[in-house]
Design a protein around this motif. Structure first.
Motif, PDB file in Angstrom:
ATOM      1  N   LEU A 234      27.124 -65.483  -1.984  1.00 27.73           N
ATOM      2  CA  LEU A 234      25.942 -65.025  -2.728  1.00 27.73           C
ATOM      3  C   LEU A 234      25.461 -63.648  -2.290  1.00 27.73           C
ATOM      4  CD1 LEU A 234      23.730 -68.254  -2.881  1.00 27.73           C
ATOM      5  CD2 LEU A 234      25.091 -67.263  -4.706  1.00 27.73           C
ATOM      6  N   ARG A 235      26.068 -63.079  -1.239  1.00 28.12           N
ATOM      7  CA  ARG A 235      25.536 -61.833  -0.690  1.00 28.12           C
ATOM      8  C   ARG A 235      25.422 -60.713  -1.735  1.00 28.12           C
ATOM      9  NH1 ARG A 235      28.591 -61.255   3.563  1.00 28.12           N
ATOM     10  NH2 ARG A 235      27.092 -62.221   4.958  1.00 28.12           N
ATOM     11  N   PRO A 236      26.423 -60.459  -2.590  1.00 22.91           N
ATOM     12  CA  PRO A 236      26.243 -59.389  -3.594  1.00 22.91           C
ATOM     13  C   PRO A 236      25.045 -59.630  -4.506  1.00 22.91           C
ATOM     14  CG  PRO A 236      28.544 -60.053  -3.450  1.00 22.91           C
ATOM     15  CD  PRO A 236      27.761 -61.059  -2.668  1.00 22.91           C
ATOM     16  N   ILE A 237      24.837 -60.891  -4.920  1.00 27.04           N
ATOM     17  CA  ILE A 237      23.694 -61.192  -5.790  1.00 27.04           C
ATOM     18  C   ILE A 237      22.385 -61.026  -5.030  1.00 27.04           C
ATOM     19  CG2 ILE A 237      22.585 -63.016  -7.138  1.00 27.04           C
ATOM     20  CD1 ILE A 237      25.318 -64.156  -7.705  1.00 27.04           C
ATOM     21  N   LEU A 298       9.887 -42.079  -3.573  1.00 27.57           N
ATOM     22  CA  LEU A 298      10.120 -43.357  -2.894  1.00 27.57           C
ATOM     23  C   LEU A 298      10.954 -44.292  -3.769  1.00 27.57           C
ATOM     24  CD1 LEU A 298       6.558 -43.983  -1.353  1.00 27.57           C
ATOM     25  CD2 LEU A 298       8.631 -43.185  -0.190  1.00 27.57           C
ATOM     26  N   THR A 299      10.667 -44.300  -5.057  1.00 22.55           N
ATOM     27  CA  THR A 299      11.434 -45.155  -5.966  1.00 22.55           C
ATOM     28  C   THR A 299      12.880 -44.680  -6.082  1.00 22.55           C
ATOM     29  OG1 THR A 299       9.395 -45.522  -7.216  1.00 22.55           O
ATOM     30  CG2 THR A 299      11.461 -46.172  -8.264  1.00 22.55           C
ATOM     31  N   MET A 300      13.072 -43.356  -6.117  1.00 21.46           N
ATOM     32  CA  MET A 300      14.436 -42.824  -6.178  1.00 21.46           C
ATOM     33  C   MET A 300      15.217 -43.171  -4.917  1.00 21.46           C
ATOM     34  SD  MET A 300      13.855 -39.095  -7.950  1.00 21.46           S
ATOM     35  CE  MET A 300      15.580 -38.658  -7.753  1.00 21.46           C
ATOM     36  N   LEU A 301      14.519 -43.237  -3.786  1.00 17.24           N
ATOM     37  CA  LEU A 301      15.192 -43.635  -2.547  1.00 17.24           C
ATOM     38  C   LEU A 301      15.701 -45.078  -2.652  1.00 17.24           C
ATOM     39  CD1 LEU A 301      15.881 -42.840   0.377  1.00 17.24           C
ATOM     40  CD2 LEU A 301      13.656 -43.778   1.057  1.00 17.24           C
ATOM     41  N   LEU A 302      14.868 -45.962  -3.201  1.00 17.99           N
ATOM     42  CA  LEU A 302      15.311 -47.348  -3.411  1.00 17.99           C
ATOM     43  C   LEU A 302      16.449 -47.409  -4.424  1.00 17.99           C
ATOM     44  CD1 LEU A 302      11.818 -49.105  -3.561  1.00 17.99           C
ATOM     45  CD2 LEU A 302      13.417 -49.044  -1.645  1.00 17.99           C
ATOM     46  N   ALA A 303      16.332 -46.619  -5.489  1.00 17.34           N
ATOM     47  CA  ALA A 303      17.394 -46.617  -6.500  1.00 17.34           C
ATOM     48  C   ALA A 303      18.709 -46.102  -5.923  1.00 17.34           C
ATOM     49  CB  ALA A 303      16.963 -45.750  -7.685  1.00 17.34           C
ATOM     50  N   PHE A 304      18.629 -45.159  -4.991  1.00 19.00           N
ATOM     51  CA  PHE A 304      19.848 -44.642  -4.355  1.00 19.00           C
ATOM     52  C   PHE A 304      20.580 -45.755  -3.594  1.00 19.00           C
ATOM     53  CE2 PHE A 304      21.596 -43.103  -0.311  1.00 19.00           C
ATOM     54  CZ  PHE A 304      22.652 -42.348  -0.786  1.00 19.00           C
ATOM     55  N   PHE A 305      19.811 -46.549  -2.854  1.00 21.02           N
ATOM     56  CA  PHE A 305      20.443 -47.649  -2.119  1.00 21.02           C
ATOM     57  C   PHE A 305      21.023 -48.683  -3.078  1.00 21.02           C
ATOM     58  CE2 PHE A 305      17.580 -46.147   1.307  1.00 21.02           C
ATOM     59  CZ  PHE A 305      18.550 -45.941   2.270  1.00 21.02           C
ATOM     60  N   TYR A 306      20.339 -48.909  -4.217  1.00 23.68           N
ATOM     61  CA  TYR A 306      20.861 -49.872  -5.189  1.00 23.68           C
ATOM     62  C   TYR A 306      22.179 -49.381  -5.789  1.00 23.68           C
ATOM     63  CZ  TYR A 306      21.294 -52.608  -9.433  1.00 23.68           C
ATOM     64  OH  TYR A 306      21.771 -53.409 -10.441  1.00 23.68           O
ATOM     65  N   VAL A 307      22.234 -48.109  -6.177  1.00 22.38           N
ATOM     66  CA  VAL A 307      23.464 -47.566  -6.771  1.00 22.38           C
ATOM     67  C   VAL A 307      24.597 -47.575  -5.752  1.00 22.38           C
ATOM     68  CG1 VAL A 307      24.501 -45.484  -7.735  1.00 22.38           C
ATOM     69  CG2 VAL A 307      22.203 -46.171  -8.440  1.00 22.38           C
ATOM     70  N   ARG A 308      24.296 -47.219  -4.511  1.00 13.89           N
ATOM     71  CA  ARG A 308      25.350 -47.231  -3.490  1.00 13.89           C
ATOM     72  C   ARG A 308      25.858 -48.643  -3.244  1.00 13.89           C
ATOM     73  NH1 ARG A 308      24.444 -45.045   2.594  1.00 13.89           N
ATOM     74  NH2 ARG A 308      23.522 -47.105   2.801  1.00 13.89           N
ATOM     75  N   GLN A 309      24.933 -49.621  -3.273  1.00 10.34           N
ATOM     76  CA  GLN A 309      25.372 -51.003  -3.074  1.00 10.34           C
ATOM     77  C   GLN A 309      26.246 -51.464  -4.235  1.00 10.34           C
ATOM     78  OE1 GLN A 309      24.282 -53.972  -4.787  1.00 10.34           O
ATOM     79  NE2 GLN A 309      25.423 -55.299  -3.405  1.00 10.34           N
ATOM     80  N   ARG A 311      28.212 -49.566  -6.032  1.00 10.62           N
ATOM     81  CA  ARG A 311      29.525 -48.928  -5.902  1.00 10.62           C
ATOM     82  C   ARG A 311      30.379 -49.635  -4.854  1.00 10.62           C
ATOM     83  NH1 ARG A 311      28.337 -42.395  -6.075  1.00 10.62           N
ATOM     84  NH2 ARG A 311      27.857 -42.282  -8.307  1.00 10.62           N
ATOM     85  N   GLU A 312      29.737 -50.110  -3.788  1.00 11.18           N
ATOM     86  CA  GLU A 312      30.499 -50.801  -2.748  1.00 11.18           C
ATOM     87  C   GLU A 312      31.084 -52.103  -3.246  1.00 11.18           C
ATOM     88  OE1 GLU A 312      27.800 -51.220   0.455  1.00 11.18           O
ATOM     89  OE2 GLU A 312      27.974 -49.136   1.119  1.00 11.18           O
TER      90      GLU A 312
END
Length: 313
Positions: A234-237, A298-309, A311-312
């Motif tokens: 379940l980790r990706p979800i 701050l929101t773009m920082l969170l979105a950056f982590f979401y997009v990187r996750q 891609r991984e």
């Protein structure tokens, strides 16, 4: 007897590539951009232009209310970052979004595992699914009115807690500075956990039983199966839902505004309500724009982590 040799077939040379005229070659290159042009125009009008305007307003004073606003540089940012109310709103927003995200994950996982358990019969499972998903079906306005009535000093929450001897007297949960933030946090958790429950339940139902059978052969108990099979699957979800919840909760405005309005005494002030009050209560559009730009970063920082996750994955 004479043998006749059949001549080997000769390889047919591939046809020579047809040379396109410069006009047709340019048409092929530009055709995809033609399809994308309407969307790009709407994107620029609805997103890029407002963002650029807000950023430009953040460096000016008396914008909108004056014909010729004054360029003040980073003065608005300095005033916002040194404003105690902004720091209070930033702290409350952090408590609100991280508290909501943690509770959503824990409750969503717990209810999803219960609904996925073979111990429940089909009828019981269906009834529980309907009951648990009800909070998610209500609009924010209905949720706010419902809980304002329930958390009223004469509401059902005080009645039940008083009968259970958990409180002494009537508590005004949404009007007390010591309880208002936790009350709106509880309401947001209550209204948001069903979405996590549904998403995690779908993930649980996609885990192959072979993994659990292999773990059982190795002697794993229920707890070991949970940590070594369920959680890794379940980790990706869980990671995706956590990052999305951080973004969604940081933008929560309607629930706060319709329950407490940021009060009492700024105890439930969030970044969203702070920006709104600066713009439409104090008419300080320059300060509101500066605060909005900080929220955007701050929101773009969170979105950056979401997009990187993503891609991984």
């Amino acid at each position: 007897m004479t043998l006749t040799r059949t001549p080997a077939p000769q390889a047919v040379p591939p046809p020579a590539p047809q040379r396109l005229s410069p006009r047709r070659r340019a048409g092929r290159v530009l055709t995809p951009f033609g399809y994308l042009t309407p969307t790009m125009i709407l994107l620029v009008i609805l997103m890029v232009v407002p963002i650029v305007m807000v950023i430009s307003y953040s460096f000016k004073d008396n914008v909108i209310v004056e014909r010729n606003p004054v360029l003040v540089g980073f003065a608005n940012y300095t005033e916002i970052l040194t404003d105690p109310n902004f720091r209070t709103a930033l702290k409350n927003t952090g408590i609100f979004i991280f508290g909501s995200m943690g509770a959503h994950l824990v409750l969503g996982l717990a209810f999803a595992m219960m609904l996925n358990s073979p111990l429940l019969g089909p009828v019981t499972r269906s009834v529980f699914r309907v009951l648990y998903i009800l909070p998610w079906l209500f609009t924010i306005a209905v949720v706010a009115v419902l809980w304002r009535l329930m958390l009223d000093p004469a509401g059902v929450v005080n009645y039940v807690l008083d009968k259970a001897h958990l409180i002494d007297g009537q508590v005004d949960w949404l009007a007390s500075p010591g309880t208002a933030l936790w009350a709106v946090l509880f309401i947001n958790i209550w209204s948001g956990y069903p979405f996590f429950m549904i998403s995690i339940l779908a993930g649980l139902q996609g885990i192959p039983n072979d993994l659990y059978e292999a773990a059982a052969v190795d002697g794993a108990g229920p707890w070991a199966k949970f940590w070594n099979v369920t959680v890794p699957q379940l980790r990706p979800i869980l990671v995706s839902m956590a990052v999305l919840d951080l973004i969604w909760t940081s933008q929560q405005f309607a629930l706060i505004w319709m329950t407490t309005g940021g009060g009492p005494l700024n105890s439930t002030e969030m970044l969203s309500t702070y920006v709104y009050k600066q713009a439409f209560s104090s008419y300080e559009f320059g300060l509101a724009s500066a605060a909005a730009v900080i929220v955007l970063l701050l929101t773009m920082l969170l979105a950056f982590f979401y997009v990187r996750q993503q891609r991984e994955r």
